[in-house]
Design an enzyme around this catalytic site. Structure first.
Site, mmCIF file in Angstrom:
data_model
loop_
_atom_site.group_PDB
_atom_site.id
_atom_site.type_symbol
_atom_site.label_atom_id
_atom_site.label_comp_id
_atom_site.label_asym_id
_atom_site.label_seq_id
_atom_site.Cartn_x
_atom_site.Cartn_y
_atom_site.Cartn_z
ATOM 1 N N CYS A 266 -14.834 -12.302 47.765
ATOM 2 C CA CYS A 266 -15.269 -12.543 46.383
ATOM 3 C C CYS A 266 -15.980 -13.873 46.159
ATOM 4 O O CYS A 266 -17.146 -13.879 45.768
ATOM 5 C CB CYS A 266 -14.073 -12.420 45.446
ATOM 6 N N LYS A 269 -19.638 -14.448 47.739
ATOM 7 C CA LYS A 269 -20.712 -13.571 47.232
ATOM 8 C C LYS A 269 -20.895 -13.725 45.721
ATOM 9 O O LYS A 269 -22.015 -13.612 45.215
ATOM 10 C CB LYS A 269 -20.452 -12.110 47.617
HETATM 11 N N1 LIG Z 1 -11.026 -7.640 47.244
HETATM 12 C C1 LIG Z 1 -10.642 -8.360 46.205
HETATM 13 O O1 LIG Z 1 -9.730 -9.177 46.297
HETATM 14 C C2 LIG Z 1 -11.312 -8.184 44.871
HETATM 15 C C3 LIG Z 1 -10.720 -8.734 43.734
HETATM 16 C C4 LIG Z 1 -11.333 -8.566 42.506
HETATM 17 C C5 LIG Z 1 -12.535 -7.872 42.418
HETATM 18 N N2 LIG Z 1 -13.105 -7.367 43.550
HETATM 19 C C6 LIG Z 1 -14.355 -6.608 43.411
HETATM 20 O O2 LIG Z 1 -14.021 -5.225 43.496
HETATM 21 C C7 LIG Z 1 -15.075 -4.498 44.167
HETATM 22 C C8 LIG Z 1 -14.502 -3.772 45.371
HETATM 23 O O3 LIG Z 1 -14.052 -4.727 46.288
HETATM 24 P P1 LIG Z 1 -13.141 -4.341 47.535
HETATM 25 O O4 LIG Z 1 -12.732 -5.617 48.178
HETATM 26 O O5 LIG Z 1 -12.119 -3.372 47.117
HETATM 27 O O6 LIG Z 1 -14.223 -3.591 48.444
HETATM 28 P P2 LIG Z 1 -13.970 -2.788 49.801
HETATM 29 O O7 LIG Z 1 -15.159 -3.025 50.635
HETATM 30 O O8 LIG Z 1 -12.611 -3.103 50.339
HETATM 31 O O9 LIG Z 1 -13.926 -1.257 49.331
HETATM 32 C C9 LIG Z 1 -15.019 -0.585 48.801
HETATM 33 C C10 LIG Z 1 -14.869 0.890 49.155
HETATM 34 O O10 LIG Z 1 -15.849 1.639 48.455
HETATM 35 C C11 LIG Z 1 -16.264 2.711 49.280
HETATM 36 N N3 LIG Z 1 -17.545 3.230 48.782
HETATM 37 C C12 LIG Z 1 -18.773 2.677 48.827
HETATM 38 N N4 LIG Z 1 -19.666 3.448 48.200
HETATM 39 C C13 LIG Z 1 -18.998 4.542 47.739
HETATM 40 C C14 LIG Z 1 -19.371 5.711 47.002
HETATM 41 N N5 LIG Z 1 -20.619 5.905 46.589
HETATM 42 N N6 LIG Z 1 -18.409 6.610 46.722
HETATM 43 C C15 LIG Z 1 -17.138 6.427 47.127
HETATM 44 N N7 LIG Z 1 -16.729 5.336 47.812
HETATM 45 C C16 LIG Z 1 -17.642 4.402 48.123
HETATM 46 C C17 LIG Z 1 -16.307 2.092 50.666
HETATM 47 O O11 LIG Z 1 -16.281 3.074 51.681
HETATM 48 C C18 LIG Z 1 -15.068 1.198 50.641
HETATM 49 O O12 LIG Z 1 -13.944 1.881 51.134
HETATM 50 C C19 LIG Z 1 -16.138 -5.539 44.502
HETATM 51 O O13 LIG Z 1 -17.093 -5.578 43.487
HETATM 52 C C20 LIG Z 1 -15.361 -6.838 44.518
HETATM 53 O O14 LIG Z 1 -16.169 -7.956 44.228
HETATM 54 C C21 LIG Z 1 -12.516 -7.495 44.770
#
Ligand SMILES: NC(=O)c1ccc[n+]([C@@H]2O[C@H](COP(=O)([O-])OP(=O)(O)OC[C@H]3O[C@@H](n4cnc5c(N)ncnc54)[C@H](O)[C@@H]3O)[C@@H](O)[C@H]2O)c1
Length: 444
Positions: A266, A269
């Protein structure tokens, strides 16, 4: 409520599982078919404390399901969450391809009225793009399905994700209609209890809130890292300064711990994306650029200290590393400081022996295979094995099991008794008493 969560990563899987735990019927959809087939068997793709038993119990009671496509879902959802990744593209902008692909899939799937909730971190205005993309698909299908886009950014911390989701400090909801507001209230009231903790605002404000929150936290860290460098030059112990300023309620104790740089999925990026947003809007992001620059440089502070102690040529040195993940409690290696450190040490000729309680399987794929084959890099099964015959220990991630180590056992294992403490975990006096040479961040 019937809920669909698109994206079963750190955020999507936690969101879906916690809403199922609260009694909703949830389907998590992910395009990664291998991930979905494992999840259907209760095997998790990530390490997150407490998540696995919660997934399994909700799988068993039928409230949590997994699918690799929206087409597999037969019951119309009331709410669809988008929780896909929003990584940086090559210019540093947030890459919206996954969010917009999910939007297109939603447009091709929905028949009944629903709300679409964006949980992914997206730049201001993306909700409109999501709306247009869904609308275009509905038009192709000649459907007049009513839907509304809600922004509900996520603030959970990896390693404490369930606790954060189930007991959030606050819930941010950006929406336009009273209907969406009522649905979000219904969803979150069991978690928040006190509805005053749910802050309603317009969609753009909510989108921006997430970026500003992360940028503020990253700023605190980078500021403190810079102060640590200054303290070190002037013979000041930054840890005393930290305690001194943290006791000021206007400043607070969080996110002022000096270290070897922030990482994760996070902060890096999101700071980059906010810089881009500022530039596009003719605002000079001087503070944000400095935050990013300090963090980039901070990841080289440990290699610099090691070089200063041993010299540039590390070809006859073996270095033990404790901790690989970007922070304790997770196996997430995205932008981890250990990646920079290990690459630099190996570039300077060192052999590296590393241990992490959970991140080694993920980390293995991130380093060149020939480093493992040639023995340049070696992961050990136990934390003390990483210290056998090493010339120094570098602590990179402050996992609990590293915090109170057995210094006398370490002394017997290590060839030279030097500790580079990248997270200021150890008391320098105690380490020196144990006859180790100690290097911290912003302290001697
Ligand atoms: N990881 C964190 O701690 C955190 C905390 C707060 C917010 N966020 C935000 O949440 C969002 C997700 O982050 P994350 O860390 O969970 O990402 P991640 O990479 O762990 O998971 C994303 C998932 O989405 C799937 N995906 C991609 N395109 C898809 C589609 N069209 N249909 C279905 N599935 C699809 C991928 O295969 C992957 O499994 C980001 O925007 C991130 O900035 C993350």
């Amino acid at each position: 409520m019937n809920i669909v969560v698109i994206g079963a990563g750190y955020v999507g899987l936690v969101t879906g599982t916690c809403f199922a735990e609260l009694g909703n019927l949830v389907t998590c959809v992910d395009i990664n078919a291998k991930k979905i087939s494992q999840l259907k068997k209760g095997v998790l793709p990530i390490y997150e404390p407490g998540l696995e038993p919660m997934v399994n119990s909700n799988l068993k009671n039928g409230r949590l399901n997994f699918a690799s496509s929206l087409k597999e879902i037969k019951t119309a959802p009331h709410v669809i969450f988008i929780a896909v990744g929003t990584p940086s593209d090559k210019n540093g902008d947030a890459d919206m391809q996954y969010v917009l692909a999910a939007a297109k899939d939603i447009g091709a799937f929905i028949k009944d009225d629903c709300i679409v909730v964006d949980k992914s971190t997206v730049p201001v205005g993306v909700a409109d793009q999501v709306k247009n993309s869904i609308q275009a698909e509905l038009k192709k299908r000649k459907l007049k399905t009513k839907f509304e886009i809600v922004s509900n950014p996520e603030f959970l911390r990896e390693g404490a994700a369930i606790e954060d989701f189930m007991r959030p400090d606050r819930v941010i909801v950006g929406c336009a209609s009273n209907k969406a507001k009522m649905i979000m209230l219904d969803l979150y009231t069991p978690i928040v209890r006190n509805p005053e903790k749910i802050y309603f605002m317009n969609v753009k404000d909510a989108e921006m809130t997430k970026y500003v929150a992360n940028a503020m936290l990253a700023t605190k860290i980078s500021f403190m890292n810079e102060m640590a460098l200054l303290c070190e030059r002037m013979g000041v112990d930054v840890e005393n300064v930290r305690i001194g300023i943290g006791s000021d309620s206007r400043i607070g104790n969080s996110f002022i711990y000096p270290g070897c740089g922030y990482g994760g999925s996070c902060f890096p990026k999101d700071v980059k994306a906010l810089i881009k947003m500022a530039e596009k809007n003719n605002v000079d992001p001087a503070v944000l650029r400095a935050v990013e620059e300090r963090n980039k440089n901070q990841k080289y502070v440990l290699p610099q200290k090691i070089t200063k102690h041993f010299g540039k040529d590390l070809s006859n040195k073996k270095i033990g590393v404790w901790g690989l993940s970007f922070k304790p409690g997770t196996d997430d290696m995205r932008e981890a400081s250990s990646l920079v450190l290990i690459e630099k040490l190996i570039e300077q000729g060192a052999n590296v022996q590393a241990y992490d309680p959970v991140a080694m399987p993920v980390a293995r794929d991130l380093f060149p295979e020939n480093w493992f084959k040639t023995g340049k890099l070696n992961f050990t099964e136990h934390q003390y094995d990483a210290l056998k015959e090493v010339d120094a220990l570098v602590l990179v991630t402050e996992w609990q099991s590293f915090c109170y180590p057995d210094f006398s056992a370490m002394k017997k294992l290590m060839r030279q008794h030097v500790i580079f403490d990248g997270r200021n975990q150890y008391d320098p006096k105690q380490v020196k008493l144990a006859e180790f040479k100690y290097y911290g961040i912003g302290r001697e």
